[in-house]
Enzyme design. Structure first.
Site, PDB file in Angstrom:
ATOM      1  N   ASP A  23     -15.392  24.671 -44.779  1.00 22.39           N
ATOM      2  CA  ASP A  23     -14.480  23.846 -43.976  1.00 22.39           C
ATOM      3  C   ASP A  23     -14.845  23.911 -42.487  1.00 22.39           C
ATOM      4  OD1 ASP A  23     -12.385  22.117 -43.616  1.00 22.39           O
ATOM      5  OD2 ASP A  23     -10.849  23.666 -43.557  1.00 22.39           O
ATOM      6  N   ASN A  71     -10.477  14.499 -51.584  1.00 22.35           N
ATOM      7  CA  ASN A  71     -11.243  14.001 -50.434  1.00 22.35           C
ATOM      8  C   ASN A  71     -11.463  12.484 -50.463  1.00 22.35           C
ATOM      9  OD1 ASN A  71     -13.329  16.997 -50.104  1.00 22.35           O
ATOM     10  ND2 ASN A  71     -11.488  16.418 -48.974  1.00 22.35           N
TER      11      ASN A  71
HETATM   12  C1  FPP Z   1     -14.833  20.116 -44.984  1.00 25.02           C
HETATM   13  O1  FPP Z   1     -14.859  19.957 -43.587  1.00 25.02           O
HETATM   14  C2  FPP Z   1     -16.081  19.657 -45.562  1.00 25.02           C
HETATM   15  C3  FPP Z   1     -16.216  18.664 -46.481  1.00 25.02           C
HETATM   16  C4  FPP Z   1     -15.097  17.892 -47.039  1.00 25.02           C
HETATM   17  C5  FPP Z   1     -17.549  18.251 -46.961  1.00 25.02           C
HETATM   18  C6  FPP Z   1     -18.520  19.370 -47.187  1.00 25.02           C
HETATM   19  C7  FPP Z   1     -19.854  18.777 -47.263  1.00 25.02           C
HETATM   20  C8  FPP Z   1     -20.962  19.341 -46.763  1.00 25.02           C
HETATM   21  C9  FPP Z   1     -21.040  20.687 -46.160  1.00 25.02           C
HETATM   22  C10 FPP Z   1     -22.209  18.572 -46.736  1.00 25.02           C
HETATM   23  C11 FPP Z   1     -23.006  18.374 -47.926  1.00 25.02           C
HETATM   24  C12 FPP Z   1     -22.877  19.258 -49.103  1.00 25.02           C
HETATM   25  C13 FPP Z   1     -23.890  19.467 -49.962  1.00 25.02           C
HETATM   26  C14 FPP Z   1     -23.664  20.257 -51.193  1.00 25.02           C
HETATM   27  C15 FPP Z   1     -25.228  18.957 -49.698  1.00 25.02           C
HETATM   28  P1  FPP Z   1     -13.786  19.007 -42.910  1.00 25.02           P
HETATM   29  O2  FPP Z   1     -14.377  17.648 -42.789  1.00 25.02           O
HETATM   30  O3  FPP Z   1     -12.503  19.066 -43.670  1.00 25.02           O
HETATM   31  O4  FPP Z   1     -13.649  19.673 -41.497  1.00 25.02           O
HETATM   32  P2  FPP Z   1     -12.332  19.749 -40.593  1.00 25.02           P
HETATM   33  O5  FPP Z   1     -11.358  20.650 -41.322  1.00 25.02           O
HETATM   34  O6  FPP Z   1     -12.839  20.369 -39.339  1.00 25.02           O
HETATM   35  O7  FPP Z   1     -11.852  18.356 -40.407  1.00 25.02           O
END
Ligand code: FPP
Length: 243
Positions: A23, A71
């Site tokens: 996250d 998501n």
């Molecule tokens: C959460 O951060 C992250 C995600 C919903 C996506 C995770 C994806 C990756 C790390 C990239 C690709 C993955 C692979 C397996 C290649 P957020 O967007 O909720 O962050 P925030 O809480 O700061 O808004």
């Protein structure tokens, strides 16, 4: 001497299965005036290093939360960008790594049916390259813990089972045969499980750190592992000195 041996003197003596809620990509990007997509791109870049670091600690099962069943509620543009990013990450990094490293395999856990067709096929291509190798990376994609439990129960019923047990249902989980995580790490500081591994997390050690996922580095891995080894896992029982 391996790092595993260095740190196993306290409390627990091994760490075999680790899961991570990656996250903080959005906040990382915002702090830099970048788009959320840039944050996810930066998040993807640290994955292979993190896998390497946990392998140095003797971990054989790593489960990464890449995209949840919830998501999809994000703006269409962001969802499309994550799907595209994951497609290219598998194509450019995961598949070559499986071909080069004889001990690595990857499994995508979650409901693949809702994924874009090209991504679904890319996931299957990577999974089919290798199975049952010593190091397993489970990538949770369109994954939800509640969805997994319902899916498992329905499959067990479809197989003719009329009485479920913990042992039986465990075998129908997306993660099977990986063991339940010893430790679940959440980056970005939020104190919640977000529908991740609800069944498997019953006795996992939960470790939340403030570091945003794209900044997750060797020192964070070391901190998490040190914290894990400082804990006393009792699985509902008592420490030997209290018996
Ligand atoms: C959460 O951060 C992250 C995600 C919903 C996506 C995770 C994806 C990756 C790390 C990239 C690709 C993955 C692979 C397996 C290649 P957020 O967007 O909720 O962050 P925030 O809480 O700061 O808004």
């Amino acid at each position: 001497m391996s790092k595993l041996k260095d740190t196993s003197v306290e409390g627990n003596n091994k760490i075999n299965s680790v899961a991570i809620i990656m996250d903080g990509n959005g906040r990382w990007a915002k702090k830099r005036g970048l788009s959320r997509t840039e944050g996810h791109r930066a998040g993807a870049k640290v994955i292979s290093t993190v896998i390497k670091l946990f392998r140095e600690y003797g971990v054989h099962h790593l489960t990464l939360y890449a995209f949840s069943t919830e998501n999809w509620k994000r703006p269409r543009e962001e969802v499309d960008a994550i799907m595209e990013l994951i497609y290219f990450y598998i194509d450019e990094h995961v598949i070559p790594a499986i071909k080069e490293q004889g001990d690595l395999c990857v499994k995508f856990i979650g409901d693949k049916s809702a994924l874009p067709k090209s991504l679904r096929e890319k996931c299957i291509e990577a999974e089919e390259l290798a199975k049952d190798r010593p190091f397993v990376c489970n990538v949770a994609l369109n994954y939800g813990g509640r969805d997994e439990i319902i899916h498992a129960a329905n499959r067990a019923i479809a197989d003719g089972h009329t009485l479920l047990s913990e042992e039986l249902l465990s075998r129908y989980m997306y993660t099977y045969p990986s063991p339940d995580p010893d430790m679940i790490i959440r980056t970005g500081g939020d104190l919640r499980i977000s529908n991740f591994l609800l069944w498997q997390s019953a006795y996992s050690e939960l470790i939340v750190i403030d570091t945003l996922w794209p900044d997750f580095s060797r020192s964070d891995v070391d901190r998490c592992v040190t914290e894990y080894f400082s804990r006393h896992r009792r699985f509902g029982g008592l420490d030997p000195e209290d018996q």
